[in-house]
Write a protein that holds these residues in place. Structure first.
Motif, PDB file in Angstrom:
ATOM      1  N   ASP A 144      -3.208 -14.854  -6.684  1.00 33.16           N
ATOM      2  CA  ASP A 144      -1.817 -14.591  -6.087  1.00 33.16           C
ATOM      3  C   ASP A 144      -1.989 -13.456  -5.120  1.00 33.16           C
ATOM      4  OD1 ASP A 144      -0.430 -16.076  -7.683  1.00 33.16           O
ATOM      5  OD2 ASP A 144       0.430 -14.510  -8.961  1.00 33.16           O
ATOM      6  N   ALA A 145      -1.191 -13.511  -4.204  1.00 31.19           N
ATOM      7  CA  ALA A 145      -1.345 -12.283  -2.971  1.00 31.19           C
ATOM      8  C   ALA A 145      -1.354 -10.900  -3.607  1.00 31.19           C
ATOM      9  CB  ALA A 145      -0.537 -12.342  -2.093  1.00 31.19           C
ATOM     10  N   GLY A 146      -2.415 -10.242  -3.262  1.00 25.09           N
ATOM     11  CA  GLY A 146      -2.702  -8.652  -3.799  1.00 25.09           C
ATOM     12  C   GLY A 146      -3.212  -8.538  -5.128  1.00 25.09           C
ATOM     13  N   GLY A 180      -6.293  -9.341  -5.924  1.00 22.25           N
ATOM     14  CA  GLY A 180      -7.567  -8.782  -5.848  1.00 22.25           C
ATOM     15  C   GLY A 180      -8.617 -10.134  -6.044  1.00 22.25           C
ATOM     16  N   GLY A 181      -8.296 -11.360  -6.071  1.00 14.67           N
ATOM     17  CA  GLY A 181      -9.006 -12.423  -6.309  1.00 14.67           C
ATOM     18  C   GLY A 181      -8.524 -13.699  -5.766  1.00 14.67           C
ATOM     19  N   GLY A 182      -9.205 -14.629  -5.760  1.00 13.05           N
ATOM     20  CA  GLY A 182      -8.939 -16.004  -4.902  1.00 13.05           C
ATOM     21  C   GLY A 182      -9.511 -15.861  -3.601  1.00 13.05           C
ATOM     22  N   GLN A 183      -9.102 -16.766  -2.683  1.00  7.91           N
ATOM     23  CA  GLN A 183      -9.228 -16.666  -1.217  1.00  7.91           C
ATOM     24  C   GLN A 183      -8.407 -15.749  -0.535  1.00  7.91           C
ATOM     25  OE1 GLN A 183      -8.904 -21.073  -0.230  1.00  7.91           O
ATOM     26  NE2 GLN A 183     -11.143 -20.637   0.416  1.00  7.91           N
ATOM     27  N   LEU A 184      -9.047 -15.298   0.474  1.00 15.47           N
ATOM     28  CA  LEU A 184      -8.248 -14.177   1.308  1.00 15.47           C
ATOM     29  C   LEU A 184      -6.822 -14.820   1.909  1.00 15.47           C
ATOM     30  CD1 LEU A 184      -8.471 -10.834   1.617  1.00 15.47           C
ATOM     31  CD2 LEU A 184      -9.488 -11.550   3.946  1.00 15.47           C
ATOM     32  N   VAL A 185      -5.771 -14.160   1.494  1.00 17.10           N
ATOM     33  CA  VAL A 185      -4.469 -14.704   1.971  1.00 17.10           C
ATOM     34  C   VAL A 185      -3.702 -13.544   2.576  1.00 17.10           C
ATOM     35  CG1 VAL A 185      -4.507 -16.741   0.719  1.00 17.10           C
ATOM     36  CG2 VAL A 185      -3.449 -14.629  -0.082  1.00 17.10           C
ATOM     37  N   GLU A 186      -2.679 -13.662   3.276  1.00 20.35           N
ATOM     38  CA  GLU A 186      -1.740 -12.534   3.888  1.00 20.35           C
ATOM     39  C   GLU A 186      -1.052 -12.163   2.683  1.00 20.35           C
ATOM     40  OE1 GLU A 186       1.207 -13.809   7.037  1.00 20.35           O
ATOM     41  OE2 GLU A 186      -0.279 -15.083   8.008  1.00 20.35           O
ATOM     42  N   GLY A 187      -1.025 -10.654   2.799  1.00 19.95           N
ATOM     43  CA  GLY A 187      -0.386 -10.103   1.466  1.00 19.95           C
ATOM     44  C   GLY A 187      -1.504  -9.444   0.429  1.00 19.95           C
ATOM     45  N   ASP A 188      -2.928 -10.037   0.673  1.00 17.33           N
ATOM     46  CA  ASP A 188      -3.954  -9.357  -0.011  1.00 17.33           C
ATOM     47  C   ASP A 188      -4.212  -8.031   0.481  1.00 17.33           C
ATOM     48  OD1 ASP A 188      -4.362 -11.147  -1.952  1.00 17.33           O
ATOM     49  OD2 ASP A 188      -5.799 -12.300  -0.654  1.00 17.33           O
ATOM     50  N   CYS A 189      -5.091  -7.193  -0.218  1.00 21.03           N
ATOM     51  CA  CYS A 189      -5.538  -6.070   0.467  1.00 21.03           C
ATOM     52  C   CYS A 189      -7.074  -6.008   0.480  1.00 21.03           C
ATOM     53  CB  CYS A 189      -5.178  -4.893  -0.622  1.00 21.03           C
ATOM     54  SG  CYS A 189      -3.378  -4.412  -0.473  1.00 21.03           S
ATOM     55  N   VAL A 190      -7.547  -5.314   1.328  1.00 23.34           N
ATOM     56  CA  VAL A 190      -8.917  -5.277   1.644  1.00 23.34           C
ATOM     57  C   VAL A 190      -9.464  -3.871   1.949  1.00 23.34           C
ATOM     58  CG1 VAL A 190      -9.110  -7.498   2.798  1.00 23.34           C
ATOM     59  CG2 VAL A 190      -8.601  -5.532   4.196  1.00 23.34           C
ATOM     60  N   SER A 191     -10.712  -3.431   1.501  1.00 18.69           N
ATOM     61  CA  SER A 191     -11.365  -2.180   1.684  1.00 18.69           C
ATOM     62  C   SER A 191     -11.460  -1.815   3.163  1.00 18.69           C
ATOM     63  CB  SER A 191     -12.509  -1.864   0.816  1.00 18.69           C
ATOM     64  OG  SER A 191     -13.442  -2.882   1.244  1.00 18.69           O
ATOM     65  N   ALA A 192     -12.081  -0.711   3.472  1.00 18.10           N
ATOM     66  CA  ALA A 192     -12.487  -0.584   4.825  1.00 18.10           C
ATOM     67  C   ALA A 192     -13.343  -1.238   5.349  1.00 18.10           C
ATOM     68  CB  ALA A 192     -12.834   0.960   5.161  1.00 18.10           C
ATOM     69  N   SER A 193     -14.274  -1.896   4.388  1.00 15.51           N
ATOM     70  CA  SER A 193     -15.418  -2.851   4.849  1.00 15.51           C
ATOM     71  C   SER A 193     -14.824  -4.360   4.724  1.00 15.51           C
ATOM     72  CB  SER A 193     -16.565  -2.774   4.128  1.00 15.51           C
ATOM     73  OG  SER A 193     -16.300  -2.933   2.646  1.00 15.51           O
ATOM     74  N   ALA A 194     -13.755  -4.494   4.580  1.00 16.93           N
ATOM     75  CA  ALA A 194     -13.100  -5.968   4.520  1.00 16.93           C
ATOM     76  C   ALA A 194     -13.321  -6.561   3.349  1.00 16.93           C
ATOM     77  CB  ALA A 194     -13.357  -6.729   5.878  1.00 16.93           C
ATOM     78  N   ARG A 195     -13.582  -6.069   2.163  1.00 18.09           N
ATOM     79  CA  ARG A 195     -13.776  -6.754   1.082  1.00 18.09           C
ATOM     80  C   ARG A 195     -12.429  -6.690   0.248  1.00 18.09           C
ATOM     81  NH1 ARG A 195     -17.262 -10.008  -0.577  1.00 18.09           N
ATOM     82  NH2 ARG A 195     -19.037  -8.801   0.235  1.00 18.09           N
ATOM     83  N   GLU A 196     -12.114  -7.787  -0.236  1.00 15.54           N
ATOM     84  CA  GLU A 196     -10.885  -7.897  -1.023  1.00 15.54           C
ATOM     85  C   GLU A 196     -10.833  -7.056  -2.346  1.00 15.54           C
ATOM     86  OE1 GLU A 196      -9.688 -11.930  -2.089  1.00 15.54           O
ATOM     87  OE2 GLU A 196      -7.779 -11.285  -2.913  1.00 15.54           O
ATOM     88  N   ILE A 197      -9.513  -6.368  -2.383  1.00 11.94           N
ATOM     89  CA  ILE A 197      -9.483  -5.336  -3.591  1.00 11.94           C
ATOM     90  C   ILE A 197      -8.019  -5.723  -4.129  1.00 11.94           C
ATOM     91  CG2 ILE A 197     -11.044  -3.870  -3.129  1.00 11.94           C
ATOM     92  CD1 ILE A 197      -8.744  -2.155  -1.792  1.00 11.94           C
ATOM     93  N   CYS A 232      -4.199  -4.899  -4.783  1.00 10.92           N
ATOM     94  CA  CYS A 232      -3.510  -3.823  -4.170  1.00 10.92           C
ATOM     95  C   CYS A 232      -2.830  -2.624  -4.917  1.00 10.92           C
ATOM     96  CB  CYS A 232      -2.180  -4.598  -3.332  1.00 10.92           C
ATOM     97  SG  CYS A 232      -2.401  -5.568  -1.961  1.00 10.92           S
ATOM     98  N   ALA A 233      -2.958  -3.171  -6.266  1.00  7.53           N
ATOM     99  CA  ALA A 233      -2.503  -1.967  -7.119  1.00  7.53           C
ATOM    100  C   ALA A 233      -3.552  -0.772  -7.114  1.00  7.53           C
ATOM    101  CB  ALA A 233      -2.110  -2.758  -8.592  1.00  7.53           C
ATOM    102  N   SER A 234      -4.841  -1.083  -6.968  1.00  6.02           N
ATOM    103  CA  SER A 234      -5.797  -0.042  -7.253  1.00  6.02           C
ATOM    104  C   SER A 234      -6.240   0.276  -5.550  1.00  6.02           C
ATOM    105  CB  SER A 234      -6.984  -0.558  -7.890  1.00  6.02           C
ATOM    106  OG  SER A 234      -7.474  -1.653  -7.153  1.00  6.02           O
ATOM    107  N   ALA A 235      -5.425  -0.010  -4.575  1.00  4.24           N
ATOM    108  CA  ALA A 235      -6.034   0.317  -3.162  1.00  4.24           C
ATOM    109  C   ALA A 235      -6.099   1.735  -2.924  1.00  4.24           C
ATOM    110  CB  ALA A 235      -5.144  -0.254  -2.231  1.00  4.24           C
ATOM    111  N   GLY A 236      -7.020   2.079  -2.337  1.00  3.48           N
ATOM    112  CA  GLY A 236      -7.262   3.752  -2.023  1.00  3.48           C
ATOM    113  C   GLY A 236      -6.589   3.974  -0.641  1.00  3.48           C
TER     114      GLY A 236
END
Length: 219
Positions: A150-152, A154-171, A173-177
């Motif tokens: 699901d979007a946000g 932290g898993g699956g393929q990258l989709v709109e609504g997901d979150c990424v770290s500063a190095s573009a690694r998917e994380i 969203c609930a634990s996004a720094g």
């Protein structure tokens, strides 16, 4: 994958026709990462690249809504078709695509928890891993309440609504720094990003991937 035992004779959506289509599940971690200069690290993830197989005695094929689950005769990565109300069923097909030799070309819809490559053996194949011809790719969604795709989440393929770290690694969203970004778009050129984009991330080329830029915005 080895041909499992018996397949139910009263499937919900053609699982009986799928009894000999055995599959290899590739659990996704495909948040196309990047280094600080946004070099693509997607090769570190696990795209569909190999498959198990078995003879296709009934000529069946996967359809949206068909179900499958782990094949006890082909652990740890083997999967097989199940009737959706069987105890062995763990996922449902959200979408069914043709097989591809370019893993990055397989783009499943949002909500896909795992990608599965289906292979078929014609004639007297033994159904073991690597012995079949890839025929389809199944975008699967878990039947349980756990949906990392699901979007946000932290898993699956990258989709709109997901979150990424500063190095573009998917994380998740609930634990996004503080240094994280929300994916506002996945596009070819930075100029295609929406206006709210604060950090367009240019990725290195990957054959088959339909986008080259992650449009990062405020989480």
């Amino acid at each position: 994958m080895a041909q499992p035992g018996s397949t139910p004779t009263s499937p919900r959506r053609g699982a009986g026709c799928l009894q000999s289509l055995l599959v290899l599940a590739v659990i996704l971690g495909l948040g196309y990462g990047a280094s600080k200069i946004f070099g693509d690290e997607s090769s570190k993830s696990s795209p569909p690249s190999s498959s198990s197989s078995a003879s296709d005695g009934k000529g069946g094929s996967w359809e949206i809504g068909d179900c499958g689950g782990p094949d006890p005769d082909d652990k740890p990565d083997g999967y097989r078709a199940f009737d959706c109300d069987e105890s062995g069923a763990t996922f449902e097909a959200l979408e069914v695509k043709s097989a591809s030799i370019l893993p990055n070309a397989i783009q499943c819809p949002a909500g896909t928890d795992l990608i599965i490559q289906v292979s078929r053996v014609f004639g007297s194949g033994d159904g073991k891993k690597g012995s079949g011809i890839p025929t389809n790719t199944v975008c699967g969604r878990n039947l349980s309440g756990e949906h990392p795709g699901d979007a946000g989440a932290g898993g699956g393929q990258l989709v709109e609504g997901d979150c990424v770290s500063a190095s573009a690694r998917e994380i998740a969203c609930a634990s996004a720094g503080p240094g994280a970004f929300k994916v506002l778009g996945l596009v070819k050129e930075k100029t295609d990003c929406p206006g709210a984009t604060t950090d367009p991330m240019q990725l290195m080329m990957a054959l088959g991937r339909p986008y080259s830029v992650i449009c990062g915005g405020k989480v």
